[in-house]
Design an enzyme around this catalytic site. Sequence first.
Site, PDB file in Angstrom:
ATOM      1  N   GLY A  14       7.194  -4.679  14.740  1.00  0.00           N
ATOM      2  CA  GLY A  14       7.145  -3.438  15.497  1.00  0.00           C
ATOM      3  C   GLY A  14       8.280  -2.467  15.274  1.00  0.00           C
ATOM      4  O   GLY A  14       8.587  -1.667  16.161  1.00  0.00           O
ATOM      5  N   ASN A  16       8.247   0.119  13.281  1.00  0.00           N
ATOM      6  CA  ASN A  16       7.678   1.473  13.283  1.00  0.00           C
ATOM      7  C   ASN A  16       7.340   1.915  14.707  1.00  0.00           C
ATOM      8  O   ASN A  16       7.559   3.074  15.070  1.00  0.00           O
ATOM      9  CB  ASN A  16       6.455   1.547  12.372  1.00  0.00           C
ATOM     10  N   MET A  92      -2.562  -5.754  11.135  1.00  0.00           N
ATOM     11  CA  MET A  92      -2.989  -6.491   9.950  1.00  0.00           C
ATOM     12  C   MET A  92      -4.503  -6.705   9.866  1.00  0.00           C
ATOM     13  O   MET A  92      -4.952  -7.687   9.268  1.00  0.00           O
ATOM     14  CB  MET A  92      -2.270  -7.838   9.891  1.00  0.00           C
ATOM     15  N   ARG A  93      -5.272  -5.801  10.435  1.00  0.00           N
ATOM     16  CA  ARG A  93      -6.735  -5.924  10.347  1.00  0.00           C
ATOM     17  C   ARG A  93      -7.339  -4.633   9.817  1.00  0.00           C
ATOM     18  O   ARG A  93      -6.777  -3.563  10.029  1.00  0.00           O
ATOM     19  CB  ARG A  93      -7.338  -6.198  11.730  1.00  0.00           C
ATOM     20  N   ASN A 109      -2.236   5.496   9.761  1.00  0.00           N
ATOM     21  CA  ASN A 109      -1.639   4.236   9.309  1.00  0.00           C
ATOM     22  C   ASN A 109      -0.424   4.548   8.448  1.00  0.00           C
ATOM     23  O   ASN A 109      -0.331   5.606   7.843  1.00  0.00           O
ATOM     24  CB  ASN A 109      -2.652   3.428   8.483  1.00  0.00           C
ATOM     25  N   HIS A 111       1.708   2.919   5.207  1.00  0.00           N
ATOM     26  CA  HIS A 111       1.622   1.909   4.146  1.00  0.00           C
ATOM     27  C   HIS A 111       2.916   1.939   3.330  1.00  0.00           C
ATOM     28  O   HIS A 111       3.383   3.015   2.961  1.00  0.00           O
ATOM     29  CB  HIS A 111       0.420   2.195   3.242  1.00  0.00           C
ATOM     30  N   ASP A 147      -6.442   1.232   3.103  1.00  0.00           N
ATOM     31  CA  ASP A 147      -5.391   2.116   2.596  1.00  0.00           C
ATOM     32  C   ASP A 147      -5.942   3.219   1.694  1.00  0.00           C
ATOM     33  O   ASP A 147      -5.320   3.594   0.696  1.00  0.00           O
ATOM     34  CB  ASP A 147      -4.317   1.300   1.834  1.00  0.00           C
ATOM     35  N   GLN A 175      12.564   4.944   5.343  1.00  0.00           N
ATOM     36  CA  GLN A 175      11.777   6.177   5.195  1.00  0.00           C
ATOM     37  C   GLN A 175      10.500   6.134   6.034  1.00  0.00           C
ATOM     38  O   GLN A 175      10.027   7.169   6.513  1.00  0.00           O
ATOM     39  CB  GLN A 175      11.443   6.424   3.722  1.00  0.00           C
ATOM     40  N   GLU A 176       9.942   4.939   6.212  1.00  0.00           N
ATOM     41  CA  GLU A 176       8.773   4.821   7.100  1.00  0.00           C
ATOM     42  C   GLU A 176       9.115   5.359   8.478  1.00  0.00           C
ATOM     43  O   GLU A 176       8.331   6.072   9.115  1.00  0.00           O
ATOM     44  CB  GLU A 176       8.344   3.353   7.218  1.00  0.00           C
TER      45      GLU A 176
END
Length: 204
Positions: A14, A16, A92-93, A109, A111, A147, A175-176
Amino acid sequence: MGKLRLGVLASGRGSNLQAIMDAAAAGKIDAEVVVVVSDCNEAYALERARQRGIPAEFVNPESFGSKGEYEELIVGLLNRHGAELVCLAGYMRVVGAVMLNAFPDKILNIHPALLPAFQGLHGQEQAWRYGVKFSGCTVHFVDEGIDTGPIIIQAVVPVLDDDTADTLAARILEQEHVIYPEAIQRFAEGRLKIEGRKVFTVNK
Ligand code: GRF
């Protein structure tokens, strides 16, 4: 104008989610996290949300006969909390039709690679193994693929000779935490226009 209400789906640590909550708490984005949902009871993301007093719910996918039923419950939770935008943050789904139909063009999302390169799991390690000189991260709208949805923002990160997959992943993660709140802010401002595969950030 009220704040954009975010529902966050996360399966793991978590970080992000934390970056989004921190940006919201600091007034850097016109958004607030109203609920966090995880498919994993041990996800530290749930703990992070609770520490902030944000409702955090574990939904066990194994308790449902189908993916559709599982997602119906999640959509119900998101709606009950008034979520207007859904942010996948290490979820993760693969998102199915029920969620996509409930939140059309309203699921984001993040990635950890420069899409469309290195889709799927372990994007950082895939890039490192391949030997690219630059990788990075991507925030995109979610569609039915993995993705594959229209790209909102990317950040480029160099791959250094002495990197390991882990050091590269750490550099990408920084960077995310920058571009995810930025993408949310652009959405909150109503500035994202999707035209086919392309997303434009317009000035209002
Ligand atoms: C991040 O690398 C993100 O890009 C990927 O999953 C990871 C989640 O990390 N989708 P965290 O749970 O946000 O720390």
